[in-house]
Motif scaffolding. Structure first.
Motif, PDB file in Angstrom:
ATOM      1  N   ALA A 237       0.849  -1.191   0.000  1.00  8.13           N
ATOM      2  CA  ALA A 237       0.000   0.000   0.000  1.00  8.13           C
ATOM      3  C   ALA A 237       0.883   1.239   0.000  1.00  8.13           C
ATOM      4  O   ALA A 237       2.002   1.221   0.516  1.00  8.13           O
ATOM      5  CB  ALA A 237      -0.910  -0.013   1.214  1.00  8.13           C
ATOM      6  N   GLU A 239       1.423   5.433  -2.108  1.00 13.41           N
ATOM      7  CA  GLU A 239       1.022   6.414  -3.113  1.00 13.41           C
ATOM      8  C   GLU A 239       0.624   5.744  -4.426  1.00 13.41           C
ATOM      9  O   GLU A 239      -0.331   6.171  -5.085  1.00 13.41           O
ATOM     10  CB  GLU A 239       2.182   7.385  -3.356  1.00 13.41           C
ATOM     11  CG  GLU A 239       1.882   8.434  -4.414  1.00 13.41           C
ATOM     12  CD  GLU A 239       3.104   9.270  -4.767  1.00 13.41           C
ATOM     13  OE1 GLU A 239       2.950  10.242  -5.531  1.00 13.41           O
ATOM     14  OE2 GLU A 239       4.211   8.943  -4.290  1.00 13.41           O
ATOM     15  N   ASP A 242      -2.850   4.181  -4.011  1.00 11.40           N
ATOM     16  CA  ASP A 242      -3.857   5.239  -3.879  1.00 11.40           C
ATOM     17  C   ASP A 242      -4.162   5.863  -5.244  1.00 11.40           C
ATOM     18  O   ASP A 242      -5.323   6.149  -5.567  1.00 11.40           O
ATOM     19  CB  ASP A 242      -3.370   6.321  -2.919  1.00 11.40           C
ATOM     20  CG  ASP A 242      -3.306   5.829  -1.474  1.00 11.40           C
ATOM     21  OD1 ASP A 242      -3.910   4.779  -1.183  1.00 11.40           O
ATOM     22  OD2 ASP A 242      -2.633   6.488  -0.661  1.00 11.40           O
ATOM     23  N   SER A 243      -3.142   6.081  -6.042  1.00  8.58           N
ATOM     24  CA  SER A 243      -3.332   6.660  -7.374  1.00  8.58           C
ATOM     25  C   SER A 243      -4.125   5.703  -8.264  1.00  8.58           C
ATOM     26  O   SER A 243      -4.997   6.122  -9.036  1.00  8.58           O
ATOM     27  CB  SER A 243      -1.968   6.962  -7.997  1.00  8.58           C
ATOM     28  OG  SER A 243      -2.110   7.479  -9.298  1.00  8.58           O
ATOM     29  N   ASP A 246      -7.774   5.645  -7.044  1.00  6.30           N
ATOM     30  CA  ASP A 246      -8.398   6.939  -7.312  1.00  6.30           C
ATOM     31  C   ASP A 246      -8.838   7.057  -8.777  1.00  6.30           C
ATOM     32  O   ASP A 246      -9.871   7.673  -9.063  1.00  6.30           O
ATOM     33  CB  ASP A 246      -7.413   8.061  -6.973  1.00  6.30           C
ATOM     34  CG  ASP A 246      -8.013   9.437  -7.191  1.00  6.30           C
ATOM     35  OD1 ASP A 246      -8.996   9.776  -6.503  1.00  6.30           O
ATOM     36  OD2 ASP A 246      -7.522  10.171  -8.080  1.00  6.30           O
ATOM     37  N   ASP A 256     -12.934   7.025  -2.605  1.00  2.00           N
ATOM     38  CA  ASP A 256     -12.016   5.928  -2.299  1.00  2.00           C
ATOM     39  C   ASP A 256     -12.238   5.501  -0.846  1.00  2.00           C
ATOM     40  O   ASP A 256     -11.698   6.092   0.087  1.00  2.00           O
ATOM     41  CB  ASP A 256     -10.565   6.375  -2.513  1.00  2.00           C
ATOM     42  CG  ASP A 256      -9.560   5.264  -2.190  1.00  2.00           C
ATOM     43  OD1 ASP A 256      -9.998   4.139  -1.869  1.00  2.00           O
ATOM     44  OD2 ASP A 256      -8.348   5.541  -2.257  1.00  2.00           O
ATOM     45  N   ARG A 261     -12.880  -0.282  -2.368  1.00  2.00           N
ATOM     46  CA  ARG A 261     -11.707  -1.101  -2.692  1.00  2.00           C
ATOM     47  C   ARG A 261     -12.063  -2.588  -2.740  1.00  2.00           C
ATOM     48  O   ARG A 261     -11.541  -3.324  -3.574  1.00  2.00           O
ATOM     49  CB  ARG A 261     -10.572  -0.837  -1.691  1.00  2.00           C
ATOM     50  CG  ARG A 261     -10.010   0.569  -1.806  1.00  2.00           C
ATOM     51  CD  ARG A 261      -8.687   0.759  -1.107  1.00  2.00           C
ATOM     52  NE  ARG A 261      -8.158   2.103  -1.358  1.00  2.00           N
ATOM     53  CZ  ARG A 261      -6.875   2.438  -1.328  1.00  2.00           C
ATOM     54  NH1 ARG A 261      -5.966   1.513  -1.046  1.00  2.00           N
ATOM     55  NH2 ARG A 261      -6.492   3.680  -1.563  1.00  2.00           N
TER      56      ARG A 261
END
Length: 315
Positions: A237, A239, A242-243, A246, A256, A261
C-alpha cells in the motif's frame, strides 16, 4: 581551362579529367545533368570549362546514393548559390539508410534465431518470423488495442495509451527480441471472437470523458508502480496504490473507501488476462542482460496484488 582553341573539350577528355567513364558522361548528359556547350561538325559532344566541376559534383552525389532526380535539383540549385535542397536530400537519404540498416539488423537477428534453434523448432520459427516485415510494423498491435479500448475514447487519450502499450521494435535486436515480437504479432492477429476480447468489468459503462480520466489516472499509477518494480520492491500500500484506486473511483463518481476497494478488487479479479502479451513486450523492450523492464501489465499486476493484500487483510 581546356587546351583546345575554342576552350571546349570532347567527351573523352572530360571523362578522363573527372575520372569517370565516357559511358557515365553520356548517361548524365542524356538526363540533363551535364549540358553540352555545342556539337562538333561530326556531331560529337563538346563541353565547356564549367562542365568539369559540375561532373565532379554529380559523381560525388551519386556516390552518396542520391537518385538522379535529387541530383538534378541539387546541381541546379548549386548554380543559384543555395543549398537547402542538398540539406533536405542528405537528410532524406540518411533516414532511408537508417531504415535499411534497421531492416538488415532484423534480418540478421532472424537468421541467427533460425540458425541457433533446435531443428524441430525451425518450422515454427520460420512461420512466425515470416509473418512480419523487417523491420516489423506495429500496426497490428495498435489495431488490437483500438478494438480493446472503450469505444469513443478521445484521440489524445488513445494515443497516450498506445504509446505505452505498443513497443517500438529495437533498432539492433537480439534473436530473442525478434522471436518475442513475432509472437506478439501472432498473438494479436490470430482470429478471435468478441467474447475472447471483452472490455474489463471495471471499465464498462465509462463514457468518452470518463475513459480519458481513467486511462490518464492509470498511466500515472503505472508509472509510480514501475519505479517500485525497478527497485525490486514487493507490492504494498502507498502512493502508487492510492493513485490506482483513485483513477477508478473518479471514473465511477465514487469516493475511495474501504468498501469501494473491496468491490474494485472483485471486479479486477475477473477481468480478462493478457499476461502473455505483457511478458512478450517485456522481452522486446528489455536491454540485453538487464532486469525485465516494467510494462503497464506488470505494473497493473503489482498494484492489483497490493490491493488484494490490503482488502484481504482489512477483512
Amino acid at each position: 581551362m581546356f587546351t583546345s582553341h575554342d576552350g571546349l573539350c570532347s567527351i573523352g577528355e572530360l571523362a578522363e579529367r573527372a575520372g569517370v567513364t565516357v559511358k557515365a558522361v553520356r548517361f548524365y548528359s542524356d538526363r540533363g545533368l551535364l549540358p553540352e556547350a555545342s556539337r562538333s561538325a561530326g556531331g560529337h559532344r563538346r563541353y565547356g570549362p564549367e562542365a568539369l566541376g559540375r561532373l565532379r559534383l554529380v559523381r560525388s552525389l551519386r556516390a552518396l546514393g542520391l537518385p538522379v532526380r535529387e541530383v538534378h535539383r541539387i546541381v541546379d540549385e548549386e548554380e543559384d548559390g543555395a543549398d537547402s535542397v542538398l540539406e533536405d536530400a542528405v537528410a532524406g537519404q540518411l533516414r532511408e539508410l537508417g531504415s535499411q540498416l534497421q531492416a538488415l539488423r532484423w534480418r540478421e537477428a532472424a537468421l541467427r534465431l533460425v540458425q541457433e534453434c533446435p531443428p524441430e523448432d525451425r518450422a515454427d520459427r520460420l512461420r512466425l518470423i515470416g509473418a512480419v516485415t523487417a523491420p516489423p510494423s506495429t500496426a497490428p498491435l495498435a489495431r488490437f488495442w483500438r478494438a480493446w479500448l472503450p469505444p469513443r475514447m478521445p484521440t489524445r487519450a488513445t494515443a497516450a495509451f498506445l504509446e505505452a502499450a505498443v513497443p517500438e521494435p529495437p533498432a539492433d535486436p537480439r534473436p530473442a527480441q525478434v522471436l518475442a515480437f513475432a509472437r506478439l504479432n501472432a498473438l494479436v492477429t490470430r482470429p478471435c471472437t468478441g467474447a475472447e476480447r471483452p472490455q474489463p468489468a471495471a471499465h464498462r459503462g465509462a463514457g468518452a470523458r470518463e475513459s480519458a480520466v481513467l486511462y490518464a489516472g492509470l498511466a500515472q499509477a503505472y508509472e509510480l508502480a514501475g519505479t517500485q518494480l525497478r527497485r525490486g520492491r514487493a507490492p504494498r500500500a502507498g502512493e502508487e496504490l492510492d493513485s490506482f484506486v483513485d483513477a477508478y473511483a473518479r471514473t465511477n463518481g465514487s469516493r475511495d473507501t474501504a468498501d469501494f476497494r473491496r468491490v474494485l478488487v472483485g471486479q479486477l479479479s475477473v477481468d480478462p488476462r493478457i499476461d502473455t502479451y505483457w511478458e512478450l513486450v517485456a522481452e522486446v523492450i528489455t536491454p540485453s542482460g538487464g532486469p525485465p523492464e516494467p510494462t503497464p501489465g506488470s505494473a497493473h499486476d503489482w498494484l492489483f496484488t497490493a490491493l488484494e493484500a490490503q482488502t484481504t487483510g482489512a477483512a
